[in-house]
Design a protein around this motif. Structure first.
Motif, PDB file in Angstrom:
ATOM      1  N   ARG A 385       0.805  -1.226   0.000  1.00 25.39           N
ATOM      2  CA  ARG A 385       0.000   0.000   0.000  1.00 25.39           C
ATOM      3  C   ARG A 385       0.838   1.277   0.000  1.00 25.39           C
ATOM      4  O   ARG A 385       0.290   2.360   0.125  1.00 25.39           O
ATOM      5  N   ASN A 386       2.145   1.164  -0.137  1.00 28.41           N
ATOM      6  CA  ASN A 386       3.003   2.344  -0.191  1.00 28.41           C
ATOM      7  C   ASN A 386       3.782   2.344  -1.488  1.00 28.41           C
ATOM      8  O   ASN A 386       4.111   1.286  -2.031  1.00 28.41           O
ATOM      9  N   ALA A 387       4.109   3.539  -1.983  1.00 25.00           N
ATOM     10  CA  ALA A 387       4.868   3.647  -3.227  1.00 25.00           C
ATOM     11  C   ALA A 387       5.725   4.912  -3.204  1.00 25.00           C
ATOM     12  O   ALA A 387       5.284   5.959  -2.722  1.00 25.00           O
ATOM     13  N   THR A 388       6.938   4.790  -3.704  1.00 24.55           N
ATOM     14  CA  THR A 388       7.856   5.923  -3.835  1.00 24.55           C
ATOM     15  C   THR A 388       8.402   5.944  -5.252  1.00 24.55           C
ATOM     16  O   THR A 388       8.977   4.941  -5.709  1.00 24.55           O
ATOM     17  N   THR A 389       8.199   7.052  -5.944  1.00 26.27           N
ATOM     18  CA  THR A 389       8.651   7.167  -7.327  1.00 26.27           C
ATOM     19  C   THR A 389       9.887   8.048  -7.402  1.00 26.27           C
ATOM     20  O   THR A 389       9.914   9.140  -6.811  1.00 26.27           O
ATOM     21  N   LYS A 390      10.879   7.575  -8.129  1.00 32.92           N
ATOM     22  CA  LYS A 390      12.113   8.328  -8.360  1.00 32.92           C
ATOM     23  C   LYS A 390      12.289   8.554  -9.861  1.00 32.92           C
ATOM     24  O   LYS A 390      12.157   7.624 -10.654  1.00 32.92           O
ATOM     25  N   GLN A 391      12.581   9.806 -10.243  1.00 37.11           N
ATOM     26  CA  GLN A 391      12.903  10.098 -11.628  1.00 37.11           C
ATOM     27  C   GLN A 391      14.317   9.597 -11.926  1.00 37.11           C
ATOM     28  O   GLN A 391      15.225   9.750 -11.111  1.00 37.11           O
ATOM     29  N   ARG A 438       8.377  -1.002 -10.284  1.00 34.83           N
ATOM     30  CA  ARG A 438       7.907  -0.784 -11.650  1.00 34.83           C
ATOM     31  C   ARG A 438       8.860   0.187 -12.313  1.00 34.83           C
ATOM     32  O   ARG A 438       9.166   1.248 -11.737  1.00 34.83           O
ATOM     33  N   VAL A 439       9.320  -0.130 -13.515  1.00 36.85           N
ATOM     34  CA  VAL A 439      10.320   0.688 -14.220  1.00 36.85           C
ATOM     35  C   VAL A 439       9.755   1.128 -15.562  1.00 36.85           C
ATOM     36  O   VAL A 439       9.141   0.335 -16.290  1.00 36.85           O
ATOM     37  N   ARG A 440       9.990   2.406 -15.893  1.00 34.16           N
ATOM     38  CA  ARG A 440       9.613   2.952 -17.198  1.00 34.16           C
ATOM     39  C   ARG A 440      10.893   3.276 -17.957  1.00 34.16           C
ATOM     40  O   ARG A 440      11.717   4.050 -17.472  1.00 34.16           O
ATOM     41  N   TRP A 441      11.051   2.712 -19.129  1.00 35.61           N
ATOM     42  CA  TRP A 441      12.286   2.900 -19.904  1.00 35.61           C
ATOM     43  C   TRP A 441      11.979   3.000 -21.398  1.00 35.61           C
ATOM     44  O   TRP A 441      10.873   2.703 -21.842  1.00 35.61           O
ATOM     45  N   SER A 442      12.991   3.391 -22.155  1.00 36.40           N
ATOM     46  CA  SER A 442      12.919   3.363 -23.612  1.00 36.40           C
ATOM     47  C   SER A 442      14.261   2.890 -24.152  1.00 36.40           C
ATOM     48  O   SER A 442      15.293   2.989 -23.471  1.00 36.40           O
ATOM     49  N   PHE A 508      11.328   5.062 -11.882  1.00 42.01           N
ATOM     50  CA  PHE A 508      10.990   3.779 -11.279  1.00 42.01           C
ATOM     51  C   PHE A 508      10.213   4.031  -9.999  1.00 42.01           C
ATOM     52  O   PHE A 508      10.400   5.058  -9.331  1.00 42.01           O
ATOM     53  N   THR A 509       9.329   3.099  -9.657  1.00 42.33           N
ATOM     54  CA  THR A 509       8.490   3.221  -8.482  1.00 42.33           C
ATOM     55  C   THR A 509       8.694   2.003  -7.587  1.00 42.33           C
ATOM     56  O   THR A 509       8.454   0.856  -8.003  1.00 42.33           O
ATOM     57  N   LEU A 510       9.189   2.252  -6.371  1.00 40.34           N
ATOM     58  CA  LEU A 510       9.306   1.199  -5.372  1.00 40.34           C
ATOM     59  C   LEU A 510       7.963   1.039  -4.664  1.00 40.34           C
ATOM     60  O   LEU A 510       7.391   2.016  -4.178  1.00 40.34           O
TER      61      LEU A 510
END
Length: 512
Positions: A385-391, A438-442, A508-510
């Motif tokens: 139930r917790n999330a931390t997003t890092k650019q 969760r990771v967002r990449w190209s 990415f989001t932990l």
């Protein structure tokens, strides 16, 4: 009067007399009116006349008058307005047309009352509001037999006269869903006390709830004619009528959603096709098993309002497949899905992770997809139930990276120009309860892998994600993996692959 008619009248009179002797006096209630509706478009219970007579006698002793009808034309706004509550006495099938349904729904939402008796749960399957009103629809029943009823609430006016348990004989309905998450359960069946229960040990049989300004009460009791001469049952009906008519108050709020995080697969509240399987290596020695395509399991009283992700422990010596996580029902809103691989054996368990969307529903369904038989087993799942997003470009320290501009990236920038063995570290994170990332990449390059390490570029390996070529540097894709927990407060992303620029990390989001 013929002999047959005289006998029928005498029988109803005896039923009424039995109900009268059992009913507590509620003469202090302000007078009110009750409508008893007993139209059937399917099976017709022989106990309906007994039920009507019992309620009429209860009314005579407790200051309410009763109108009994099988005419659906009674369901108009003007006519319903004179009644404080409406009893559906073992109705079956489609008994109201669209106009009548609209009038009844408005009546309930505006403050009216509803009491459903027995086959009222076998009514109006295609009307969603009625499903909400009754709480659960009928699924099946075994033969009439004796069972033990557990009285869960002995403060409600319908059950205050009962002991902690009640042994009685009736026809015991199984229901399509478990109403516990949306209603206040007053009594349930001990499934070990009889044969034919299919609700996995949590079998509500009587419950109440509120809908807007209206009140609802349902009981699965009342199949047999003898029920209506049983003082315990007629007192229950009286309490139900008084509660829904607002002559007495009671707490009928559903249970608050549980903040539990870990759910055992075999502890489902409802299922379609799944069975409990024994596995030595499973937590508790059991799993949800024998899973075939389109089977499902449901869990009630789950707090989904702040959920971010789920880690599922699975095993498969079969084809594997996919788990869909859905809100409210097996066909409800899709919150997320995760691929399940073959793990090598039924005793080899592995974690798979996926982010989840939040929901106001308090029921979570796992729906299983794949081809062939015996896809996989589910040992347990853990909600995060917790999330931390890092650019990606917001590193605390790095080796070899540069900031790269990309219009479609979040914030327009990424961690870019990534070569083999480059790394980026991000401080101020909590890894002690992390479940996944969760990771967002190209990538227009060869792609590669991202290692997540604790504390430094050579720290403990928490997990590894494979990232593929996405077609261009401005085409972004997301993927998720489970992560191991760690006491460190810095996570380091270490990049591996072939030669040249491998991929860019947008964010990415932990989760956890």
């Amino acid at each position: 009067m013929t002999i047959r008619s005289w006998l029928a009248a005498a029988t109803v009179g005896l039923v009424a007399a039995g109900a009268l002797s059992a009913a507590p006096a509620s003469a202090a209630d302000a007078p009110y009116k009750v409508l008893v509706f007993s139209k059937t478009a399917g099976f017709r219970h022989s106990s309906i006349p007994n039920g009507i007579a019992a309620i009429q006698t209860l009314g005579a002793a407790n200051n309410f008058t009763v109108t009994a009808t099988e005419d659906a034309g009674a369901f108009t706004a003007a006519n319903l307005a004179q009644y404080q509550t409406v009893v559906f006495m073992s109705t079956t099938g489609d008994v109201l047309d669209d106009t009548q349904q609209a009038a009844f729904e408005a009546y309930i939402r505006g403050g009216g009352g509803y009491v459903g008796v027995h086959a009222a749960a076998d009514t109006e399957y295609s009307w969603p509001f009625y499903g909400t009103l009754v709480g659960a629809w009928f699924a099946s029943h075994p033969a009439i037999q004796q069972a033990t009823v557990n009285v869960e609430d002995r403060t409600h006016p319908a059950t205050a006269h009962l002991g902690a348990t009640w042994v009685r004989t009736d026809e015991w309905y199984n229901y399509q869903t478990n109403p516990r998450s949306s209603a206040h359960v007053l009594a349930s069946l001990n499934e070990s006390s009889y044969s034919g229960g299919t609700m996995n040990g949590d079998h509500p049989i009587t419950w109440c709830k509120t809908i807007d300004s209206g009140r609802s009460f349902y009981t699965g009791f009342g199949h047999t004619e003898e029920s209506y001469t049983d003082p315990n049952f007629t007192n229950l009906l009286l309490g139900a009528i008084r509660y829904t008519a607002k002559r007495v108050n009671a707490d009928c709020a559903p249970p608050a959603p549980s903040n539990n995080s870990v759910y055992q697969g075999e502890a489902y509240a409802s299922t379609g096709g799944v069975q409990v399987a024994g596995h030595t290596a499973a937590v508790g020695g059991q799993t949800a098993g024998y899973i075939d395509p389109n089977d499902w399991i449901g869990f009630n009283n789950v707090n989904l309002s702040a959920v971010k992700g789920v880690t599922t422990r699975i095993a498969s010596a079969g084809a594997g497949g996919t788990i869909e996580f859905r809100a409210g029902s097996a066909t409800g809103t899709l919150l997320g899905s995760v691929a399940v691989p073959n793990t090598g054996s039924w005793e080899t368990f592995r974690d798979v992770f996926t982010p989840l969307a939040s929901s106001t529903s308090t029921s979570l369904y796992l729906v299983f997809r794949g081809t062939g038989g015996s896809l996989f087993d589910v040992d347990q799942f853990t909600l995060a139930r917790n999330a931390t997003t890092k650019q990606g470009e917001a590193w605390s320290s790095m080796s070899g990276l540069q900031v790269a501009a990309h219009g479609p990236a979040v914030g327009g920038q990424t961690a870019g120009f990534i070569d083999n063995n480059d790394w980026a570290a991000y401080s101020g994170v909590t890894l002690s309860s992390v479940a996944g990332v969760r990771v967002r990449w190209s990538s227009a390059g060869p792609g590669g892998t991202v290692e997540f390490r604790a504390g430094s570029s050579t720290g403990a390996l928490l997990g590894t994600l494979a990232v593929a070529n996405t077609g261009s540097w401005d085409t972004f894709r997301e993927a998720s993996i489970p992560l191991a927990t760690n006491a460190a407060t810095t996570v380091c992303l270490v990049f591996h692959g072939g030669s040249g620029s491998l991929f860019d990390i947008d964010e990415f989001t932990l989760i956890g």
